[in-house]
Design a protein around this motif. Structure first.
Motif, PDB file in Angstrom:
ATOM      1  N   SER A 232       0.855  -1.192   0.000  1.00 45.71           N
ATOM      2  CA  SER A 232       0.000   0.000   0.000  1.00 45.71           C
ATOM      3  C   SER A 232       0.890   1.241   0.000  1.00 45.71           C
ATOM      4  O   SER A 232       2.110   1.156  -0.099  1.00 45.71           O
ATOM      5  CB  SER A 232      -0.912  -0.018   1.228  1.00 45.71           C
ATOM      6  N   THR A 233       0.276   2.405   0.132  1.00 46.45           N
ATOM      7  CA  THR A 233       1.031   3.663   0.145  1.00 46.45           C
ATOM      8  C   THR A 233       2.006   3.660   1.316  1.00 46.45           C
ATOM      9  O   THR A 233       1.645   3.307   2.445  1.00 46.45           O
ATOM     10  CB  THR A 233       0.070   4.854   0.274  1.00 46.45           C
ATOM     11  N   ARG A 234       3.261   4.062   1.040  1.00 44.23           N
ATOM     12  CA  ARG A 234       4.283   3.971   2.073  1.00 44.23           C
ATOM     13  C   ARG A 234       5.467   4.886   1.771  1.00 44.23           C
ATOM     14  O   ARG A 234       5.660   5.311   0.631  1.00 44.23           O
ATOM     15  CB  ARG A 234       4.787   2.529   2.197  1.00 44.23           C
ATOM     16  N   LEU A 235       6.251   5.143   2.808  1.00 42.16           N
ATOM     17  CA  LEU A 235       7.547   5.812   2.674  1.00 42.16           C
ATOM     18  C   LEU A 235       8.593   4.720   2.483  1.00 42.16           C
ATOM     19  O   LEU A 235       8.663   3.776   3.273  1.00 42.16           O
ATOM     20  CB  LEU A 235       7.859   6.619   3.936  1.00 42.16           C
ATOM     21  N   THR A 236       9.413   4.842   1.436  1.00 37.79           N
ATOM     22  CA  THR A 236      10.342   3.753   1.146  1.00 37.79           C
ATOM     23  C   THR A 236      11.615   4.268   0.483  1.00 37.79           C
ATOM     24  O   THR A 236      11.663   5.386  -0.039  1.00 37.79           O
ATOM     25  CB  THR A 236       9.666   2.697   0.238  1.00 37.79           C
ATOM     26  N   GLU A 237      12.639   3.439   0.538  1.00 39.56           N
ATOM     27  CA  GLU A 237      13.879   3.730  -0.173  1.00 39.56           C
ATOM     28  C   GLU A 237      13.725   3.350  -1.643  1.00 39.56           C
ATOM     29  O   GLU A 237      12.775   2.666  -2.029  1.00 39.56           O
ATOM     30  CB  GLU A 237      15.033   2.933   0.448  1.00 39.56           C
ATOM     31  N   THR A 238      14.684   3.782  -2.457  1.00 37.44           N
ATOM     32  CA  THR A 238      14.690   3.398  -3.868  1.00 37.44           C
ATOM     33  C   THR A 238      15.933   2.555  -4.137  1.00 37.44           C
ATOM     34  O   THR A 238      16.789   2.381  -3.270  1.00 37.44           O
ATOM     35  CB  THR A 238      14.707   4.638  -4.772  1.00 37.44           C
ATOM     36  N   ASN A 239      16.025   2.020  -5.351  1.00 26.99           N
ATOM     37  CA  ASN A 239      17.207   1.247  -5.734  1.00 26.99           C
ATOM     38  C   ASN A 239      18.056   2.060  -6.712  1.00 26.99           C
ATOM     39  O   ASN A 239      17.696   3.168  -7.103  1.00 26.99           O
ATOM     40  CB  ASN A 239      16.801  -0.104  -6.343  1.00 26.99           C
ATOM     41  N   LEU A 260      14.350   9.702  -0.071  1.00 29.59           N
ATOM     42  CA  LEU A 260      13.327   8.664  -0.042  1.00 29.59           C
ATOM     43  C   LEU A 260      12.119   9.102  -0.861  1.00 29.59           C
ATOM     44  O   LEU A 260      12.050  10.237  -1.342  1.00 29.59           O
ATOM     45  CB  LEU A 260      12.930   8.354   1.399  1.00 29.59           C
ATOM     46  N   VAL A 261      11.161   8.208  -1.002  1.00 28.75           N
ATOM     47  CA  VAL A 261       9.954   8.519  -1.756  1.00 28.75           C
ATOM     48  C   VAL A 261       8.724   8.035  -0.996  1.00 28.75           C
ATOM     49  O   VAL A 261       8.798   7.088  -0.212  1.00 28.75           O
ATOM     50  CB  VAL A 261       9.964   7.852  -3.154  1.00 28.75           C
ATOM     51  N   ILE A 262       7.627   8.715  -1.237  1.00 29.12           N
ATOM     52  CA  ILE A 262       6.311   8.204  -0.845  1.00 29.12           C
ATOM     53  C   ILE A 262       5.652   7.718  -2.121  1.00 29.12           C
ATOM     54  O   ILE A 262       5.620   8.431  -3.126  1.00 29.12           O
ATOM     55  CB  ILE A 262       5.459   9.294  -0.168  1.00 29.12           C
ATOM     56  N   THR A 263       5.147   6.510  -2.112  1.00 26.23           N
ATOM     57  CA  THR A 263       4.545   5.940  -3.318  1.00 26.23           C
ATOM     58  C   THR A 263       3.281   5.162  -2.980  1.00 26.23           C
ATOM     59  O   THR A 263       3.188   4.553  -1.907  1.00 26.23           O
ATOM     60  CB  THR A 263       5.542   5.005  -4.033  1.00 26.23           C
ATOM     61  N   ILE A 264       2.316   5.192  -3.883  1.00 20.72           N
ATOM     62  CA  ILE A 264       1.207   4.252  -3.760  1.00 20.72           C
ATOM     63  C   ILE A 264       1.772   2.858  -3.991  1.00 20.72           C
ATOM     64  O   ILE A 264       2.848   2.688  -4.566  1.00 20.72           O
ATOM     65  CB  ILE A 264       0.072   4.556  -4.762  1.00 20.72           C
TER      66      ILE A 264
END
Length: 768
Positions: A232-239, A260-264
């Motif tokens: 679900s929508t979350r704060l996450t790292e990227t690659n 970081l990013v917030i993404t659906i």
């Protein structure tokens, strides 16, 4: 596969070459990237007409431009003859013009934290392009604004995360300091905000129309490789791949790797089983990811496979993006009359499939293969005919040429090097040849603010130490700065030889001083110091990825031009033979005089016998490549009205962004280990703004020269598998014995080149 296409999709599907769809998600192919934008715009408006209060999640980024352009164009012309004729062609003749004001808009992702007013904020993009641009109501929109997310003690994100770095391990470990306690509490606040955002989407019934590009690792929104399909929508790292493709937006990978990013989530996308989820993709560089996303079972390795559960999911692709799909491969062999190109591909790919040298293939191997068995007149000599044609291409690539005038062009600095450098090196060894290197754009976007800031600080320090001696010459500020620019080059190259890093840096600063005086019209040392101070102040007050004033852009561009001169001076090319065209389109001033005339005037002046350029057959690569190709084509066309160009040869190359196959080309150039070493050394020494790869390729966490070496090596392995290892290391030719890489390139007549350019132009520009 039976597919329930909409009317728009049916109309586009009728225009496709292959009518077979055997993938897990239906797809439609188009001939160019712009036409993908048209298909996407029509599909969106078709859906909006049926779902006036639906929930739409639309792309926010550079790849969305054609979609937006055509959406505006269609809406503006909906009720006039031009629009009606077009709507009838694509199945929307009886559809009332959609009213987008009642739609709900959902922003799919955002960098965090980021000032929403910055031009590189996705919130800012959504606000300008969709709320203001297309008339979505803000009260119906779900947007991701860093300023609206409440953090610990009501503090601003710049106080909680002063370096913009967020340590997500605080979700699981004990906070050790008061600052970490604030950060930990803030992270949980962000997580709660994301949960609330997800709930708002679901309360609206979920997303009804989703449109997005796809990342090189299969990324959808910011759901990178490894994302849970129920996320679900979350704060996450990227690659790394995501960091590389967002580096240009954020001002370098130094910034994007820490943001970081917030993404659906993928679960957000599939919550509504009726969601019309469309993924669009262009270019051969993404082809393997598309193949895996469409042909493999659902897997967290390929995020887009999560969409397989949606009955209305679609992929819209250029022919290049679809090139490795089994359907496309089958059409390549069966859709048109057989030719030797097909024989070459079938045999070369069979070698790879069964891991067997071409010289060891027997007739039974060919008969057992699906495509080799289709070769007309298949016999014991079939493989040899392919070997002979590849050998002929190799011979062309080894042929020594004399009395030629080469005019090598690149859209950006380093494109020529990464495309055909071993060829240019051999050409320069014969004194009867004349070589010119011409870069179409100034390249200022490739120079980070941090790099320029540091070099200006060094320049200021050297002036204070009295080590920029030329500013003491009486006529330097009047006219002297205009001369001896090549002296900076040889100063730098001498100190490469001397391995003197300090003096190399002084050579760069010399060039920066000349550029400052030229751009700002500086009259004396005091004004020089003031200008350096002003530029440093401007850079300090510009956010990462922010747009610089025109003069600073020009200064950055001139640093890139200095680098290009350094590269070719390595091989004895004089500065006067390295041309900086600075075509107008790059800075938004496109017209004949600024885009085409500079090229044409060079053709008239130098009268080249060979012209090289970066090819992009479907216009799916960087926009700059397409624009430069079309400008060169127009200049060649106009020049042909003045001169007999029947003997002019056009060399088309591709580099790390896009690659040819051996069956696509007329020439194969062997590359020695010495050439590979020269490539790496000269790139590292000369492209000083790129050594640390602020804007790297997503294909490699390193320098472009390292990636180029990998490409050339892989291409050599492809040829080696056909010809056998013995062919190379037991060959009577020293060059072939030393070969550990190969380059593929086209060689066209003027007529052939203009025909291809015209075809590309029609596919790209003449849609409406």
């Amino acid at each position: 596969m039976t597919v329930n296409f909409t009317k728009v999709e049916e109309a586009f599907f009728e225009e496709t070459k292959s009518k077979k769809i055997s993938t897990r998600i239906p797809y439609i192919t188009t001939e160019s990237f712009p036409k993908l934008g048209l298909l996407s715009a029509l599909s969106f408006l078709e859906w909006a007409s049926k779902n006036p209060k639906g929930v739409a999640c639309l792309p926010t980024g550079k790849t969305a431009q054609y979609f937006l352009d055509f959406t505006h164009l269609l809406l503006d012309n909906w009720n006039n003859k031009k629009g009606k004729d077009f709507l009838e062609k694509y199945g929307l003749a009886d559809v009332k013009k959609p009213d987008l004001s009642e739609l709900s808009f959902v922003q799919m992702g955002e960098f965090f934290p980021i000032n929403p007013e910055q031009h590189n904020s996705l919130y800012n993009y959504a606000q300008k392009q969709y709320i203001e641009g297309l008339g979505f109501k803000k009260e119906n929109a779900l947007l991701i604004n860093s300023e609206d997310i409440k953090l610990a003690e009501g503090k601003h994100y710049s106080e909680i995360f002063p370096d913009y770095k967020i340590d997500l391990s605080l979700r699981y470990r004990e906070a050790k300091t008061h600052q970490e306690q604030l950060q930990q509490e803030s992270i949980f606040n962000i997580d709660n905000w994301c949960t609330a955002y997800e709930n708002k989407i679901r309360q609206k019934g979920g997303i009804g129309f989703f449109l997005s590009g796809i990342g090189p690792d299969g990324l959808i929104a910011f759901n990178t490789r490894g994302s849970d399909h129920f996320s679900s929508t979350r704060l996450t790292e990227t690659n790394f791949e995501t960091q590389a493709i967002t580096a240009a937006d954020l001002g370098g990978i130094e910034v994007s790797k820490n943001r970081l990013v917030i993404t659906i989530g993928l679960g957000t996308l599939t919550f509504n089983p009726d969601n019309k989820a469309i993924v669009y993709a262009a270019g051969e560089a993404i082809a393997d990811t598309i193949k895996a996303s469409l042909e493999k079972e659902p897997s967290v390795t390929y995020p887009a496979t999560a969409l397989q559960k949606l009955k209305n999911a679609r992929f819209y692709l250029t022919d290049g993006a679809a090139v490795t799909l089994e359907d496309s491969i089958e059409y390549f062999y069966t859709g048109t009359p057989w030719n030797h190109q097909k024989t070459e591909r079938a045999v070369i790919e069979l070698c790879k499939k069964i891991n067997k040298f071409g010289s060891k293939l027997d007739l039974e191997d060919l008969k057992a293969d699906k495509y080799c068995s289709m070769i007309p007149g298949l016999n014991e000599n079939t493989v040899q005919s392919v070997i002979d044609s590849i050998l002929e291409k190799l011979q062309k690539g080894m042929q020594k040429e004399v009395n030629q005038v080469y005019y090598h062009t690149g859209p950006h600095h380093d494109d020529i090097m990464l495309g055909i450098m071993p060829s240019t090196n051999r050409q320069s060894r014969d004194a009867s040849n004349e070589l010119h290197f011409s870069v179409a754009t100034s390249g200022f976007t490739a120079v980070t603010n941090t790099f320029l800031y540091n070099v200006l600080v060094d320049t200021k320090d050297l002036i204070n130490q009295g080590k920029i001696e030329m500013i003491n010459f009486p006529d330097f500020f009047k006219d002297g700065h205009k001369y001896k620019w090549d002296k900076d080059i040889y100063h730098y190259l001498d100190n490469i030889a001397a391995q003197d890093e300090e003096e190399k840096r002084r050579g760069v600063c010399h060039r920066v001083v000349r550029a400052l005086v030229l751009i700002w019209g500086i009259k004396n040392e005091e004004e020089l110091r003031e200008t350096i101070f002003e530029v440093l102040s401007s850079l300090r007050n510009t956010y990462d990825g922010g747009k610089n004033p025109p003069k600073i852009q020009k200064l950055k561009g001139m640093i890139r031009e200095f680098e290009e001169e350094l590269v070719w001076a390595h091989y004895g090319i004089m500065v006067k033979n390295v041309h900086h065209l600075r075509l107008g389109f790059y800075s938004g001033e496109s017209n004949y005089d600024k885009d085409i005339l500079p090229i044409l005037e060079d053709f008239r002046k130098y009268k080249p016998t060979v012209i090289s350029l970066a090819m992009d057959p479907q216009g799916s690569g960087p926009d700059t490549h397409y624009k430069v190709l079309m400008a060169i084509a127009k200049a060649v066309e106009d020049w042909s009205k003045e001169e007999d160009l029947s003997k002019l040869r056009i060399v088309g190359y591709r580099n790390v962004w896009f690659k040819y196959n051996p069956w696509d080309v007329e020439v194969i150039v062997p590359v020695s280990l010495n050439s590979l070493a020269t490539l790496g050394k000269s790139f590292s020494e000369c492209y000083i703004t790129q050594v640390n790869a602020s804007f790297p390729s997503y294909q490699l966490d390193g320098k472009f020269s390292d990636l180029t070496q990998r490409v050339w090596f892989d291409q050599h392995k492809q040829i080696q598998l056909l010809l056998g290892k013995n062919f190379f290391y037991q060959n009577e030719s020293p060059l072939l014995r030393a070969t550990h890489g190969v380059i593929y390139h086209r060689e066209l007549t003027v007529e052939q080149f203009l025909e291809e350019a015209q075809k590309l132009g029609k596919a790209t520009e003449n849609i409406l």
